[in-house]
Motif scaffolding. Sequence first.
Motif, PDB file in Angstrom:
ATOM      1  N   LYS A   1    -121.302-109.402 -32.288  1.00 48.91           N
ATOM      2  CA  LYS A   1    -122.573-109.009 -32.924  1.00 48.91           C
ATOM      3  C   LYS A   1    -123.324-108.009 -32.030  1.00 48.91           C
ATOM      4  N   LYS A   2    -123.270-108.246 -30.705  1.00 46.11           N
ATOM      5  CA  LYS A   2    -124.008-107.362 -29.785  1.00 46.11           C
ATOM      6  C   LYS A   2    -123.367-105.989 -29.678  1.00 46.11           C
ATOM      7  N   THR A   3    -122.039-105.948 -29.733  1.00 47.80           N
ATOM      8  CA  THR A   3    -121.364-104.691 -29.406  1.00 47.80           C
ATOM      9  C   THR A   3    -120.942-103.879 -30.630  1.00 47.80           C
ATOM     10  N   ARG A   4    -121.016-104.474 -31.807  1.00 49.43           N
ATOM     11  CA  ARG A   4    -120.458-103.754 -32.968  1.00 49.43           C
ATOM     12  C   ARG A   4    -121.383-102.646 -33.462  1.00 49.43           C
ATOM     13  N   GLU A   5    -120.768-101.659 -34.085  1.00 50.59           N
ATOM     14  CA  GLU A   5    -121.523-100.598 -34.753  1.00 50.59           C
ATOM     15  C   GLU A   5    -122.232-101.217 -35.948  1.00 50.59           C
ATOM     16  N   LYS A   6    -123.329-100.616 -36.355  1.00 57.38           N
ATOM     17  CA  LYS A   6    -124.144-101.213 -37.413  1.00 57.38           C
ATOM     18  C   LYS A   6    -123.378-101.551 -38.697  1.00 57.38           C
ATOM     19  N   ALA A   7    -122.582-100.580 -39.148  1.00 57.88           N
ATOM     20  CA  ALA A   7    -121.933-100.776 -40.461  1.00 57.88           C
ATOM     21  C   ALA A   7    -120.579-101.471 -40.367  1.00 57.88           C
ATOM     22  N   SER A   8    -120.164-101.860 -39.174  1.00 58.33           N
ATOM     23  CA  SER A   8    -118.796-102.383 -39.064  1.00 58.33           C
ATOM     24  C   SER A   8    -118.702-103.820 -39.583  1.00 58.33           C
ATOM     25  N   ILE A   9    -117.465-104.201 -39.913  1.00 61.98           N
ATOM     26  CA  ILE A   9    -117.222-105.508 -40.548  1.00 61.98           C
ATOM     27  C   ILE A   9    -116.879-106.545 -39.482  1.00 61.98           C
ATOM     28  N   VAL A  10    -117.432-107.743 -39.621  1.00 66.38           N
ATOM     29  CA  VAL A  10    -116.952-108.886 -38.832  1.00 66.38           C
ATOM     30  C   VAL A  10    -116.481-109.917 -39.837  1.00 66.38           C
ATOM     31  N   ARG A  11    -115.205-110.160 -39.802  1.00 65.81           N
ATOM     32  CA  ARG A  11    -114.613-111.003 -40.839  1.00 65.81           C
ATOM     33  C   ARG A  11    -114.208-112.363 -40.266  1.00 65.81           C
ATOM     34  N   VAL A  12    -114.718-113.418 -40.889  1.00 60.53           N
ATOM     35  CA  VAL A  12    -114.302-114.782 -40.539  1.00 60.53           C
ATOM     36  C   VAL A  12    -113.557-115.354 -41.739  1.00 60.53           C
ATOM     37  N   ASP A  13    -112.351-115.851 -41.485  1.00 59.24           N
ATOM     38  CA  ASP A  13    -111.554-116.476 -42.546  1.00 59.24           C
ATOM     39  C   ASP A  13    -111.585-117.985 -42.348  1.00 59.24           C
ATOM     40  N   ILE A  14    -111.579-118.720 -43.452  1.00 61.19           N
ATOM     41  CA  ILE A  14    -111.581-120.187 -43.349  1.00 61.19           C
ATOM     42  C   ILE A  14    -110.516-120.765 -44.277  1.00 61.19           C
ATOM     43  N   VAL A  15    -109.614-121.516 -43.678  1.00 61.04           N
ATOM     44  CA  VAL A  15    -108.556-122.165 -44.450  1.00 61.04           C
ATOM     45  C   VAL A  15    -109.089-123.555 -44.787  1.00 61.04           C
ATOM     46  N   LEU A  16    -109.394-123.727 -46.073  1.00 64.32           N
ATOM     47  CA  LEU A  16    -110.148-124.912 -46.508  1.00 64.32           C
ATOM     48  C   LEU A  16    -109.281-126.162 -46.534  1.00 64.32           C
ATOM     49  N   ASP A  17    -109.992-127.296 -46.552  1.00 62.93           N
ATOM     50  CA  ASP A  17    -109.289-128.570 -46.686  1.00 62.93           C
ATOM     51  C   ASP A  17    -109.846-129.291 -47.920  1.00 62.93           C
ATOM     52  N   ASN A  18    -110.600-130.387 -47.692  1.00 64.10           N
ATOM     53  CA  ASN A  18    -111.033-131.193 -48.846  1.00 64.10           C
ATOM     54  C   ASN A  18    -112.200-130.568 -49.610  1.00 64.10           C
ATOM     55  N   SER A  19    -112.167-130.803 -50.887  1.00 65.94           N
ATOM     56  CA  SER A  19    -113.300-130.453 -51.738  1.00 65.94           C
ATOM     57  C   SER A  19    -114.363-131.551 -51.575  1.00 65.94           C
ATOM     58  N   GLY A  20    -115.457-131.480 -52.346  1.00 71.35           N
ATOM     59  CA  GLY A  20    -116.492-132.510 -52.227  1.00 71.35           C
ATOM     60  C   GLY A  20    -117.377-132.246 -51.021  1.00 71.35           C
ATOM     61  N   PHE A  21    -117.749-133.317 -50.308  1.00 69.56           N
ATOM     62  CA  PHE A  21    -118.723-133.169 -49.221  1.00 69.56           C
ATOM     63  C   PHE A  21    -118.238-132.191 -48.142  1.00 69.56           C
ATOM     64  N   GLU A  22    -116.951-132.279 -47.782  1.00 70.98           N
ATOM     65  CA  GLU A  22    -116.456-131.380 -46.723  1.00 70.98           C
ATOM     66  C   GLU A  22    -116.641-129.913 -47.116  1.00 70.98           C
ATOM     67  N   LEU A  23    -116.359-129.602 -48.373  1.00 74.67           N
ATOM     68  CA  LEU A  23    -116.505-128.204 -48.811  1.00 74.67           C
ATOM     69  C   LEU A  23    -117.968-127.756 -48.740  1.00 74.67           C
TER      70      LEU A  23
END
Length: 286
Positions: free
Chosen positions: A82-104
């Motif tokens: 966040k500190k070093t990136r250019e303003k318009a650049s993308i920071v992508r976080v991927d999440i491999v999901l598990d249970n639906s319901g409360f965990e989701l």
Amino acid sequence: MALCIHLRELMQIIEHLDENQLKDEFFKLLQISLWGNKCDLSLSGGESSSQKTNVIHSLEDLKPFILVNDMEHLWSLLSNRKKTREKASIVRVDIVLDNSGFELVTDLILVDFLLSSNLATEIHFYGKMIPWFVSDTTIHDFNWLIEQVKYSDHKWVSECGANWENYVKTGRWVYHDHIFWTLPHEFCAMSQVAPDLYAELQKAHLILFKGDLNYRKLTGDRKWEFTVPFHQALNGFHPAPLCSIRTLKAEIQVGLQPGQGEQLTASEPNWLTAGKYGVFQFDGPL
Ligand SMILES: O=P(O)(O)OC[C@@]1(O)O[C@H](CO)[C@@H](O)[C@@H]1O
């Protein structure tokens, strides 16, 4: 509901939080997502395992049960970017999901926070095309949950749902399906068996793997010594920096301190399977 309200309250003040306060909130939401993984029908014998107490108030008491805690690595990675990136650049976080319901719900709240705090600019989700275990998240569950939250009677809760719907519409939340997640392969086979999926994951700056089943597949479901480094157990699966967020429900755990596993076995014979302990286990350069 309490979690959505917590998130909305946080949104009101997020711009005024200093670094340490932001980090505290990040750590809280990570832990909520970790303990959300306790809500699993396989542990409750099929009984509903919805959250009846507010988990936010239990986090301090639960801390001693985190056996490997790499939350600091996650913070360093995202806050440095966040500190070093250019303003318009993308920071992508991927999440491999598990249970639906409360965990989701806990997962969606965590990644909403990542966007709202500018620690990430884009979230990519991976669910299952068919459930492996009964409560696994599919696209149907994902859309259904957003819809339910949006139509809540509580104004702040429904605002959460409306935001989430908007994230999907504007492409800041992207949901991916892939058959690989319900094939019998361990993840180190992904680059061979599903090179398209591996290439997709390589675009992430960080990948979060939720839950026990994903941990088993990350580590090849082998009977590793408890002290084997996580990096070694991944057996060449390194698409991007990654972190497993998992409560222990299967007889496998790596990356412990010498003697730690043996001590737990002596005092609590079912520590590996009861869902009482958890890990944030990171692999990758910072
Ligand atoms: O991936 P999750 O939802 O955290 O856990 C699913 C799970 O607990 O169910 C199985 C037992 O029925 C375990 O081996 C497995 O890991």
